[in-house]
Design a protein around this motif. Structure first.
Motif, PDB file in Angstrom:
ATOM      1  N   UNK A 479       0.888  -1.523   0.069  1.00 54.44           N
ATOM      2  CA  UNK A 479      -0.271  -0.117   0.233  1.00 54.44           C
ATOM      3  C   UNK A 479       0.482   1.537  -0.126  1.00 54.44           C
ATOM      4  N   UNK A 480       0.095   2.689   0.130  1.00 54.85           N
ATOM      5  CA  UNK A 480       0.585   3.138  -0.051  1.00 54.85           C
ATOM      6  C   UNK A 480       0.653   4.526   1.382  1.00 54.85           C
ATOM      7  N   UNK A 481       0.967   5.312   1.489  1.00 50.26           N
ATOM      8  CA  UNK A 481       0.503   6.301   1.844  1.00 50.26           C
ATOM      9  C   UNK A 481       0.712   7.713   1.611  1.00 50.26           C
ATOM     10  N   UNK A 482       0.310   7.741  -0.011  1.00 50.27           N
ATOM     11  CA  UNK A 482       0.384   9.016  -0.084  1.00 50.27           C
ATOM     12  C   UNK A 482      -0.762  10.715   0.640  1.00 50.27           C
ATOM     13  N   UNK A 483      -1.890  10.113   0.264  1.00 53.26           N
ATOM     14  CA  UNK A 483      -3.192  10.648   0.275  1.00 53.26           C
ATOM     15  C   UNK A 483      -3.917   9.550   2.181  1.00 53.26           C
ATOM     16  N   UNK A 484      -3.862  10.806   2.660  1.00 55.03           N
ATOM     17  CA  UNK A 484      -4.593  10.691   3.789  1.00 55.03           C
ATOM     18  C   UNK A 484      -5.754  11.523   3.774  1.00 55.03           C
ATOM     19  N   UNK A 485      -6.619  11.244   4.731  1.00 58.79           N
ATOM     20  CA  UNK A 485      -7.959  11.545   5.157  1.00 58.79           C
ATOM     21  C   UNK A 485      -8.965  11.605   6.365  1.00 58.79           C
ATOM     22  N   UNK A 486      -8.629  12.651   6.992  1.00 62.90           N
ATOM     23  CA  UNK A 486      -9.948  12.320   8.187  1.00 62.90           C
ATOM     24  C   UNK A 486     -11.012  13.171   8.794  1.00 62.90           C
ATOM     25  N   UNK A 487     -11.273  12.736   9.358  1.00 63.27           N
ATOM     26  CA  UNK A 487     -12.605  12.726   9.984  1.00 63.27           C
ATOM     27  C   UNK A 487     -13.096  12.686  11.584  1.00 63.27           C
ATOM     28  N   UNK A 488     -12.404  14.037  12.254  1.00 54.38           N
ATOM     29  CA  UNK A 488     -12.064  14.691  13.615  1.00 54.38           C
ATOM     30  C   UNK A 488     -13.620  14.608  13.830  1.00 54.38           C
ATOM     31  N   UNK A 658       7.994   1.226  11.694  1.00 55.13           N
ATOM     32  CA  UNK A 658       6.864  -0.470  11.447  1.00 55.13           C
ATOM     33  C   UNK A 658       6.306  -0.126  10.178  1.00 55.13           C
ATOM     34  N   UNK A 659       6.555  -0.326   8.905  1.00 51.86           N
ATOM     35  CA  UNK A 659       5.702  -0.550   7.805  1.00 51.86           C
ATOM     36  C   UNK A 659       5.144  -1.080   7.292  1.00 51.86           C
ATOM     37  N   UNK A 660       4.909  -2.334   8.606  1.00 49.40           N
ATOM     38  CA  UNK A 660       3.770  -3.370   8.573  1.00 49.40           C
ATOM     39  C   UNK A 660       2.584  -2.697   9.350  1.00 49.40           C
ATOM     40  N   UNK A 684      -9.456  -6.463  10.845  1.00 48.85           N
ATOM     41  CA  UNK A 684      -9.690  -7.208  10.053  1.00 48.85           C
ATOM     42  C   UNK A 684      -9.898  -6.603   8.267  1.00 48.85           C
ATOM     43  N   UNK A 685      -9.644  -7.667   8.179  1.00 46.36           N
ATOM     44  CA  UNK A 685      -8.625  -7.554   6.346  1.00 46.36           C
ATOM     45  C   UNK A 685      -7.172  -8.451   6.169  1.00 46.36           C
ATOM     46  N   UNK A 686      -6.852  -8.094   4.975  1.00 45.90           N
ATOM     47  CA  UNK A 686      -5.636  -8.034   3.954  1.00 45.90           C
ATOM     48  C   UNK A 686      -4.646  -8.230   5.590  1.00 45.90           C
ATOM     49  N   UNK A 687      -3.487  -8.472   5.028  1.00 49.52           N
ATOM     50  CA  UNK A 687      -2.144  -8.266   6.209  1.00 49.52           C
ATOM     51  C   UNK A 687      -1.640  -6.869   4.704  1.00 49.52           C
ATOM     52  N   UNK A 688      -0.818  -5.981   5.511  1.00 51.58           N
ATOM     53  CA  UNK A 688      -1.024  -4.281   4.671  1.00 51.58           C
ATOM     54  C   UNK A 688       0.527  -4.095   5.107  1.00 51.58           C
ATOM     55  N   UNK A 689       1.478  -3.349   4.050  1.00 49.78           N
ATOM     56  CA  UNK A 689       2.787  -3.149   4.185  1.00 49.78           C
ATOM     57  C   UNK A 689       2.696  -1.472   3.414  1.00 49.78           C
TER      58      UNK A 689
END
Length: 691
Positions: A479-488, A658-660, A684-689
């Protein structure tokens, strides 16, 4: 046919007749069966196949016995999307089976004349039908979600072989309970006295020609005067909810002190639940939950050690299943107590051998409790099992336990095996029965440092895997972490949480955007899910209700092609919620997985915002790359609740990201001192890193 008294209870049905009834019920159900009824039938069939030593068939039926209703939801959603994009979809879906019948049953000349007489525009109808595309383009991973003849043992095995070889897939299933039809959920959910642990894929299974295997483990067994474990867990969760819910009414020092005292008591009780699960419930069987060793040479050394023990002591009658169980147990011996090891060895040697061998040598003349008509070997007393073992292997059970205990001690204490305890492992994926889902499996000592994720069933594991297959490398979704969105704080009533988490994302995730202190429009919520690599929600519950009203009224399922890793920090954000009666449970991650989200991280029960903010911010700082000047653990947080961060500080030791994601979650749990909070967070879901 001989008459019989319908009022008698002495009619004895043969086992084959019983199996036939079960097969008739399970295999002839409609295409969208009642989930709970379907699951009950599958559990009963699994028991019959396990008793007949048909391990693969048993595992298949158990795989069908969890989260069946979720499959119906997914099929319905897919059908609705198709209908939305193609107005003729419903018509062609009905024409298809009719067309198949016509092709296989050609009309006679008389019938053709009759059809011509009844249809005035047959030529036009024929041209229209020929123009329709009736070919079946649906991929196998979608077809397997449905309830059809394609759900069979062969296809089940095909799926297991197709999954990444790095994954260890384990299913935990509660047994069938007829009281599910009679009692309220709050009552029958505490009556579980055993569970089935099924190894679908495992590092040692692949070294043999044996498929999935299942062991039955006693559960909820307690000492005199103690509460059953299920009763204690749900009791303390209820107390936890009341304590947190009443916190808003604390208005003097004495009440505040009482609040913290109750929180500490709840935390101690949760520690006790985990300890009982580990020591007295699973015991040595916890070794079956561990992931595959990355260093396969360690696995090969374990196999050699156990095989040498078997040959040196002359265990010529041990089955392949017993060998695999011993491989896993000896490998995990560095983190198990001697009592756990010996108790598990005894059960492996006596209860998981060849039942035909036991029946041949069993002598119950001197035992009032045992009979040759047993179904499973664990129904026999220890004395009879010991005599049977000696008769089959020609030496005592005590010697058998001693032989493998020596092998376990060698691995446990010898410096040559010192690296095994901290050896890196591939991901573990737990399929957890809805009745067992509330337990904090991930925090068991034997796997609390392993990368562990949960999934609803094998069908959804395969479905998500095939959706994201092109991005999966070495068992991880890259995966990537280039695009992040949040609701706080969308409901505007968690002011301190808003200041903490908004200051965190603005410091650590500077390129992200979102809504703070206001509810998002449904279109924005859905847009965030589809465009973000990571979506963070900080507020009450799971927040998915904010998607209602968008995308044709489908809620979060309207976010077609979701690829986000979703983090939901609210109370019970990934908790299964049961409606009245036998209604199947529902949760936010169900809908997000149907939409295609590969991973949802959330909380199993009620939590407090400060401790969760610590956990979630630690998780994000470990997992998400950042240009921030000072690592998050070193940032001063004395005034964090006012939204103020102190970055004019010296770095506290070396910061190791830790990218895992699953490993990052394991490390993030250590950022709170409360076991109750730490054990609530699950993936809950697939392993992502992130590479």
């Amino acid at each position: 046919m001989e008459d019989f008294d319908v009022f008698t209870n002495e009619i004895n049905y043969s086992k084959q007749f019983y199996i036939s009834i079960l097969n008739k019920f399970v295999n002839d159900v409609p295409s969208t069966p009642s989930g709970p009824n379907y699951q009950s039938g599958k559990k009963l069939l699994a028991e019959e196949f396990l008793a007949a030593n048909k391990e693969t068939e048993c595992a298949f039926h158990l795989s069908e016995a969890v989260s069946a209703t979720l499959r119906t939801m997914a099929v319905y959603r897919d059908d609705q999307i198709k209908a939305l994009g193609n107005k003729l979809h419903k018509i062609t879906s009905f024409i298809k089976p009719v067309n198949h019948l016509i092709d296989n049953n050609p009309l006679s000349k008389e019938e053709e004349k009759l059809l011509h007489f009844l249809s005035k525009d047959t030529a036009d109808i024929s041209r229209t039908l020929q123009a329709l595309d009736l070919s079946d383009q649906e991929p196998f991973h979608k077809r397997y979600l449905k309830f059809s003849s394609e759900n069979n043992v062969d296809n089940f095995q095909r799926i297991l072989k197709d999954l990444p070889k790095e994954w260890t897939v384990i299913q935990l299933t509660a047994p069938y309970n007829p009281n599910e039809n009679l009692k309220p959920f709050d009552e029958y959910r505490i009556e579980i006295n055993s569970l089935s642990l099924t190894m679908m894929t495992n590092g040692y299974l692949e070294t043999t020609d044996m498929g999935p295997l299942t062991v039955n483990i006693p559960a909820n067994v307690t000492k005199e005067g103690e509460k059953p474990l299920f009763t204690e867990l749900f009791s303390l969760l209820d107390e936890n909810y009341k304590t947190i819910d009443n916190a808003q009414f604390l208005n003097n020092k004495r009440l505040v002190q009482n609040y913290w005292s109750r929180r500490e008591d709840i935390d101690l009780r949760m520690k006790s639940v985990i300890n009982v699960m580990d020591k007295e419930w699973l015991g040595g069987w916890g070794s079956l939950l561990t992931g595959k060793l990355v260093d396969t040479s360690l696995r090969d050394r374990i196999i050699q050690l156990v095989d040498t023990t078997i040959s040196d002591w002359g265990f010529i009658r041990l089955t392949t299943k017993q060998r695999i169980l011993l491989y896993n147990l000896i490998e995990s011996s560095p983190v198990l107590s001697s009592h756990q090891i010996k108790s598990c060895i005894r059960r492996i040697l006596t209860e998981h051998g060849n039942t035909d061998d036991i029946r041949q040598v069993l002598n119950t003349n001197s035992c009032q409790d045992c009979t040759k008509e047993f179904t499973f070997a664990n129904e026999l007393c220890l004395k009879c099992l010991s005599k049977c073992f000696e008769a089959v292997h020609h030496f005592t059970l005590v010697d058998g336990i001693k032989a493998f205990s020596q092998a376990a001690t060698l691995v446990k204490d010898n410096d040559e095996w010192a690296g095994l305890k901290k050896a890196k492992r591939h991901p573990v994926i737990l399929i957890v029965d809805e009745m067992l889902d509330t337990f904090p499996w991930e925090t068991l000592p034997i796997i609390n440092h392993h990368p562990v994720s949960r999934i609803e069933n094998i069908h959804f594991l395969y479905y998500l895997y095939k959706l994201h297959e092109k991005d999966i490398v070495d068992g991880y979704l890259v995966s990537k972490a280039d695009v992040g969105r949040y609701i706080i704080n969308p409901e505007k009533n968690l002011d301190r949480m808003e200041k903490r988490m908004s200051s965190f994302v603005q410091y650590w995730c500077q390129g992200w955007s979102g809504h703070i202190g206001e509810p998002p429009p449904p279109a924005d919520f859905l847009k965030y899910l589809t465009e973000a690599d990571i979506f963070l929600y900080c507020g009450h519950g799971d927040g998915c209700h904010f998607a209602n009203g968008g995308a044709n009224g489908a809620g979060v399922e309207g976010a077609v092609g979701t690829r986000s890793v979703v983090v939901l920090s609210g109370c019970g954000s990934v908790r299964l919620v049961h409606a009245a009666g036998r209604s199947p449970p529902a949760a936010a991650h169900h809908h997000l997985h149907i939409a295609g989200s590969p991973m949802v991280v959330g909380m199993l029960w009620e939590v407090t915002d400060l401790e969760v903010d610590k956990m979630v911010s630690t998780l994000m700082s470990l997992y998400v790359p950042s240009d921030a000047a000072v690592p998050w653990p070193s940032v001063g947080k004395a005034r964090w609740s006012q939204g103020v961060l102190d970055t004019e500080v010296e770095q506290k030791g070396q910061f190791t990201p830790e990218r895992d994601l699953l490993r990052a979650i394991s490390r993030a749990r250590g950022s709170t001192n409360y076991v109750m909070i730490a054990s609530s967070m699950v993936a809950r879901g697939l392993p992502v890193r992130i590479l």
